[in-house]
Design a protein around this motif. Structure first.
Motif, PDB file in Angstrom:
ATOM      1  N   UNK A  27       3.478  -9.908  22.817  1.00  0.00           N
ATOM      2  CA  UNK A  27       4.885  -9.483  22.789  1.00  0.00           C
ATOM      3  C   UNK A  27       5.850 -10.640  22.569  1.00  0.00           C
ATOM      4  N   UNK A  28       5.642 -11.767  23.222  1.00  0.00           N
ATOM      5  CA  UNK A  28       6.549 -12.912  23.052  1.00  0.00           C
ATOM      6  C   UNK A  28       6.490 -13.462  21.634  1.00  0.00           C
ATOM      7  N   UNK A  29       5.306 -13.474  21.021  1.00  0.00           N
ATOM      8  CA  UNK A  29       5.185 -13.942  19.639  1.00  0.00           C
ATOM      9  C   UNK A  29       5.919 -13.010  18.677  1.00  0.00           C
ATOM     10  N   UNK A  30       5.816 -11.715  18.918  1.00  0.00           N
ATOM     11  CA  UNK A  30       6.533 -10.749  18.082  1.00  0.00           C
ATOM     12  C   UNK A  30       8.043 -10.933  18.263  1.00  0.00           C
ATOM     13  N   UNK A  31       8.474 -11.143  19.482  1.00  0.00           N
ATOM     14  CA  UNK A  31       9.900 -11.381  19.738  1.00  0.00           C
ATOM     15  C   UNK A  31      10.375 -12.664  19.076  1.00  0.00           C
ATOM     16  N   UNK A  32       9.472 -13.610  18.877  1.00  0.00           N
ATOM     17  CA  UNK A  32       9.822 -14.885  18.232  1.00  0.00           C
ATOM     18  C   UNK A  32       9.749 -14.820  16.706  1.00  0.00           C
ATOM     19  N   UNK A  33       9.375 -13.657  16.167  1.00  0.00           N
ATOM     20  CA  UNK A  33       9.379 -13.518  14.721  1.00  0.00           C
ATOM     21  C   UNK A  33       8.072 -13.198  14.057  1.00  0.00           C
ATOM     22  N   UNK A  34       6.996 -13.103  14.821  1.00  0.00           N
ATOM     23  CA  UNK A  34       5.709 -12.749  14.225  1.00  0.00           C
ATOM     24  C   UNK A  34       5.763 -11.304  13.753  1.00  0.00           C
ATOM     25  N   UNK A  35       5.413 -11.075  12.505  1.00  0.00           N
ATOM     26  CA  UNK A  35       5.301  -9.723  11.970  1.00  0.00           C
ATOM     27  C   UNK A  35       3.865  -9.278  12.198  1.00  0.00           C
ATOM     28  N   UNK A  36       3.685  -8.252  13.006  1.00  0.00           N
ATOM     29  CA  UNK A  36       2.350  -7.836  13.423  1.00  0.00           C
ATOM     30  C   UNK A  36       2.051  -6.438  12.912  1.00  0.00           C
ATOM     31  N   UNK A  37       0.974  -6.315  12.149  1.00  0.00           N
ATOM     32  CA  UNK A  37       0.466  -5.017  11.732  1.00  0.00           C
ATOM     33  C   UNK A  37      -0.818  -4.795  12.510  1.00  0.00           C
ATOM     34  N   UNK A  38      -0.965  -3.622  13.099  1.00  0.00           N
ATOM     35  CA  UNK A  38      -2.109  -3.348  13.960  1.00  0.00           C
ATOM     36  C   UNK A  38      -2.868  -2.132  13.450  1.00  0.00           C
ATOM     37  N   UNK A  39      -4.180  -2.275  13.363  1.00  0.00           N
ATOM     38  CA  UNK A  39      -5.064  -1.162  13.038  1.00  0.00           C
ATOM     39  C   UNK A  39      -5.970  -0.939  14.230  1.00  0.00           C
ATOM     40  N   UNK A  40      -5.960   0.283  14.753  1.00  0.00           N
ATOM     41  CA  UNK A  40      -6.809   0.635  15.886  1.00  0.00           C
ATOM     42  C   UNK A  40      -7.972   1.455  15.370  1.00  0.00           C
TER      43      UNK A  40
END
Length: 99
Positions: A27-40
């Protein structure tokens, strides 16, 4: 931890572990600008094949890959225990104590 602008990551993994443990930790990395795509998804072999084919950047897997070209880092070892009520345990083991 800071991420570079426009940093993106495509992560794949098993639904339960990824949603309860991995995503909150990122969560902190995403808040810092990481664009995260997740496949479950499952099975692990399908996710690892997607990693080898370039479809994913990282895979959380319960199965070690067979490809020597992939880098593996163990996150932790998990032990599962089968737990029963005393009534059920006595039917299975003949007593109410540990088998």
């Amino acid at each position: 931890m800071k991420t570079q602008a426009n940093t993106s990551l495509h992560l794949a993994g098993p639904p339960e572990f990824t949603t309860t443990c991995v995503l909150p930790a990122l969560a902190d990395l995403v808040a810092s600008g990481l664009s995260l795509e997740v496949t479950l998804g499952r099975p692990a072999e399908r996710l690892l094949a997607g990693l080898k084919d370039g479809g994913y950047d990282l895979v959380i897997s319960t199965t070690p890959p067979d490809a020597e070209t992939l880098t593996v880092t163990a996150l932790f070892r998990e032990e599962f225990l089968l737990v029963a009520s005393p009534v059920v345990a006595s039917k299975v083991t003949g007593s109410g104590s540990r088998a």
